[in-house]
Design a protein around this motif. Structure first.
Motif, PDB file in Angstrom:
ATOM      1  N   ILE A 144       0.852  -1.192   0.000  1.00 28.36           N
ATOM      2  CA  ILE A 144       0.000   0.000   0.000  1.00 28.36           C
ATOM      3  C   ILE A 144       0.887   1.241   0.000  1.00 28.36           C
ATOM      4  CG2 ILE A 144      -0.240   0.034   2.528  1.00 28.36           C
ATOM      5  CD1 ILE A 144      -3.152   1.041   2.050  1.00 28.36           C
ATOM      6  N   LEU A 200      -1.359   6.729   1.604  1.00 29.18           N
ATOM      7  CA  LEU A 200      -2.741   6.255   1.665  1.00 29.18           C
ATOM      8  C   LEU A 200      -2.989   5.346   2.862  1.00 29.18           C
ATOM      9  CD1 LEU A 200      -3.240   5.305  -2.101  1.00 29.18           C
ATOM     10  CD2 LEU A 200      -4.014   7.383  -0.957  1.00 29.18           C
ATOM     11  N   LEU A 217      -6.696   4.350   4.515  1.00 29.17           N
ATOM     12  CA  LEU A 217      -7.369   3.225   3.871  1.00 29.17           C
ATOM     13  C   LEU A 217      -7.104   1.875   4.538  1.00 29.17           C
ATOM     14  CD1 LEU A 217      -6.895   4.114   0.081  1.00 29.17           C
ATOM     15  CD2 LEU A 217      -8.723   4.773   1.655  1.00 29.17           C
ATOM     16  N   GLU A 259       3.889  -1.118   3.698  1.00 27.21           N
ATOM     17  CA  GLU A 259       3.792   0.300   3.360  1.00 27.21           C
ATOM     18  C   GLU A 259       5.087   0.774   2.710  1.00 27.21           C
ATOM     19  OE1 GLU A 259       2.387   2.918   6.445  1.00 27.21           O
ATOM     20  OE2 GLU A 259       1.425   1.255   7.502  1.00 27.21           O
ATOM     21  N   TYR A 285      -1.101   4.359  -6.617  1.00 23.07           N
ATOM     22  CA  TYR A 285      -1.482   5.159  -7.773  1.00 23.07           C
ATOM     23  C   TYR A 285      -0.893   4.543  -9.043  1.00 23.07           C
ATOM     24  CZ  TYR A 285      -3.228   8.860  -4.682  1.00 23.07           C
ATOM     25  OH  TYR A 285      -3.942   9.578  -3.754  1.00 23.07           O
ATOM     26  N   SER A 309       5.475  10.570  -7.481  1.00 19.25           N
ATOM     27  CA  SER A 309       4.586  11.640  -7.006  1.00 19.25           C
ATOM     28  C   SER A 309       5.223  12.992  -7.290  1.00 19.25           C
ATOM     29  CB  SER A 309       4.330  11.494  -5.506  1.00 19.25           C
ATOM     30  OG  SER A 309       3.664  10.287  -5.216  1.00 19.25           O
ATOM     31  N   TYR A 345       2.908  12.627   3.778  1.00 17.07           N
ATOM     32  CA  TYR A 345       1.660  13.283   3.392  1.00 17.07           C
ATOM     33  C   TYR A 345       1.143  14.186   4.502  1.00 17.07           C
ATOM     34  CZ  TYR A 345      -3.068  13.655   1.418  1.00 17.07           C
ATOM     35  OH  TYR A 345      -4.249  14.119   0.894  1.00 17.07           O
ATOM     36  N   TRP A 363      -5.181  12.672  -2.690  1.00 20.72           N
ATOM     37  CA  TRP A 363      -6.190  12.071  -1.820  1.00 20.72           C
ATOM     38  C   TRP A 363      -6.772  13.142  -0.901  1.00 20.72           C
ATOM     39  CZ3 TRP A 363      -8.422   7.646  -2.657  1.00 20.72           C
ATOM     40  CH2 TRP A 363      -9.299   7.148  -1.682  1.00 20.72           C
ATOM     41  N   LEU A 407      -6.379   5.615  -8.565  1.00 25.53           N
ATOM     42  CA  LEU A 407      -6.137   4.666  -7.481  1.00 25.53           C
ATOM     43  C   LEU A 407      -6.356   3.278  -8.061  1.00 25.53           C
ATOM     44  CD1 LEU A 407      -5.632   4.186  -4.418  1.00 25.53           C
ATOM     45  CD2 LEU A 407      -8.124   4.202  -4.150  1.00 25.53           C
ATOM     46  N   CYS A 463     -11.836  -4.127  -1.856  1.00 26.75           N
ATOM     47  CA  CYS A 463     -11.405  -2.799  -2.314  1.00 26.75           C
ATOM     48  C   CYS A 463     -12.411  -2.209  -3.298  1.00 26.75           C
ATOM     49  CB  CYS A 463     -10.024  -2.887  -2.963  1.00 26.75           C
ATOM     50  SG  CYS A 463      -8.674  -3.122  -1.790  1.00 26.75           S
ATOM     51  N   LEU A 480     -14.032   1.173  -2.266  1.00 29.68           N
ATOM     52  CA  LEU A 480     -13.381   2.306  -2.925  1.00 29.68           C
ATOM     53  C   LEU A 480     -13.804   2.510  -4.369  1.00 29.68           C
ATOM     54  CD1 LEU A 480      -9.776   1.505  -1.635  1.00 29.68           C
ATOM     55  CD2 LEU A 480     -11.350   3.203  -0.694  1.00 29.68           C
TER      56      LEU A 480
END
Length: 308
Positions: free
Chosen positions: A102, A106, A110, A131, A152, A206, A230, A248, A275, A296, A300
């Protein structure tokens, strides 16, 4: 002649492959390092290949053969788990381990929500999240560390299949005492902020995405801070250190620093991100990963999802 490796050896192998460290794997599996090392050595002898590169003081890294074994091990171990549970229970129930990647920004928003629903539907599956930033997730998918990843659509190559869950347009964030925050429902143009200090979410892919937005509009941001978190970006903005672009969009405006931010819609025509759920192309997905995908989509998905 058939090889005689065991399910136990495969389970040990998958944990070592995920953690890339014998000590950490022995702790998780509750076995001694010598037992674990012997099992991996025996597995390598049975297969006639080296599964790990042993790196001095830097842990282990999968070889190409090790990556191929890891991908194939998932379905073998899942079938074994399913057989065990079907014998012991009246109805077949998903069981075993599932590691999902993930995107770090996010994860706080999430991962807990998805985990809650997943545990309710599939209590016998141990779901763990890995992560990381986009680059590390792409590498983890290629190396087999995780089977699927929620991220993403930035930086993906042709070796990956993905399913679109949401289209996420960029928005601008300012502190609540910024003059433009007084009219939050009125879209703004990015050029009106060009002279102000900019706070950049400095993660590979990003970073390039946000800088390309300025380039498309013929603008040059005055980058004041490069930030990899973030929530750190939002906190800097809330304390008046500049404005930022993010994708997001959160329902709450209070930040970890205690200040508040205001999200402003952009009037400029800009490319959104998507996403997506990503997996390595060509692999056979386990039933656990398909169950994760279903959840998901339920939580989502904005519309009938697209496959790529």
């Amino acid at each position: 002649m058939a090889k005689s490796f065991t399910l136990v050896q495969l389970r040990y192998f998958t944990v070592v492959a995920r953690l890339e460290n014998m000590r950490a794997a022995s702790y998780e599996l509750n076995v001694t390092q010598s037992t674990l090392s012997a099992a991996i050595g025996q597995l390598e002898r049975e297969l006639g290949v080296q599964l790990f590169h042993r790196r001095s003081n830097r842990g282990l890294r999968l070889t190409d053969a090790g990556r191929r074994l890891l991908v194939g091990s998932r379905t073998v171990l899942e079938d074994a788990d399913q057989l065990h549970h079907s014998v012991r229970a009246e109805r077949e129930e998903l069981a075993g381990d599932l590691v999902v990647g993930i995107f770090s920004p996010l994860a706080p928003f999430l991962a807990p929500m998805i985990l809650t629903v997943f545990k309710e539907r599939h209590p016998a599956v141990k779901l763990s999240f890995f992560e990381a930033d986009q680059e590390a997730l792409i590498r983890a998918l290629a190396e087999g560390t995780c089977e699927t990843a929620l991220m993403y659509d930035l930086g993906l190559g042709t070796d990956y299949d993905y399913q679109v869950l949401q289209t996420v347009p960029p928005h601008l964030v300012v502190a609540e005492d910024h003059p433009r925050a007084a009219i939050p429902d009125e879209p703004v143009h990015l050029r009106d902020f060009e002279a102000e200090p900019f706070i950049l979410l400095d993660l590979k892919h990003s970073r390039e995405y946000y800088l390309d937005i300025f380039k498309r509009l013929g603008l040059r941001p005055r980058i004041r801070h490069f930030v990899s978190g973030y929530e750190t970006v939002r906190s800097y903005v809330s304390m008046g250190h500049g404005y930022s672009l993010l994708n997001w969009r959160l329902t709450r405006d209070e930040t970890y620093a205690g200040g508040r931010v205001v999200a402003l819609e952009l009037a400029d025509e800009l490319p959104p991100t998507e996403l997506v759920l990503v997996r390595l192309r060509g692999g056979r997905p386990t039933r656990k990963s398909l169950a994760f995908q279903e959840i998901c989509v339920d939580l989502l998905g904005q519309a009938p999802p697209e496959q790529h």
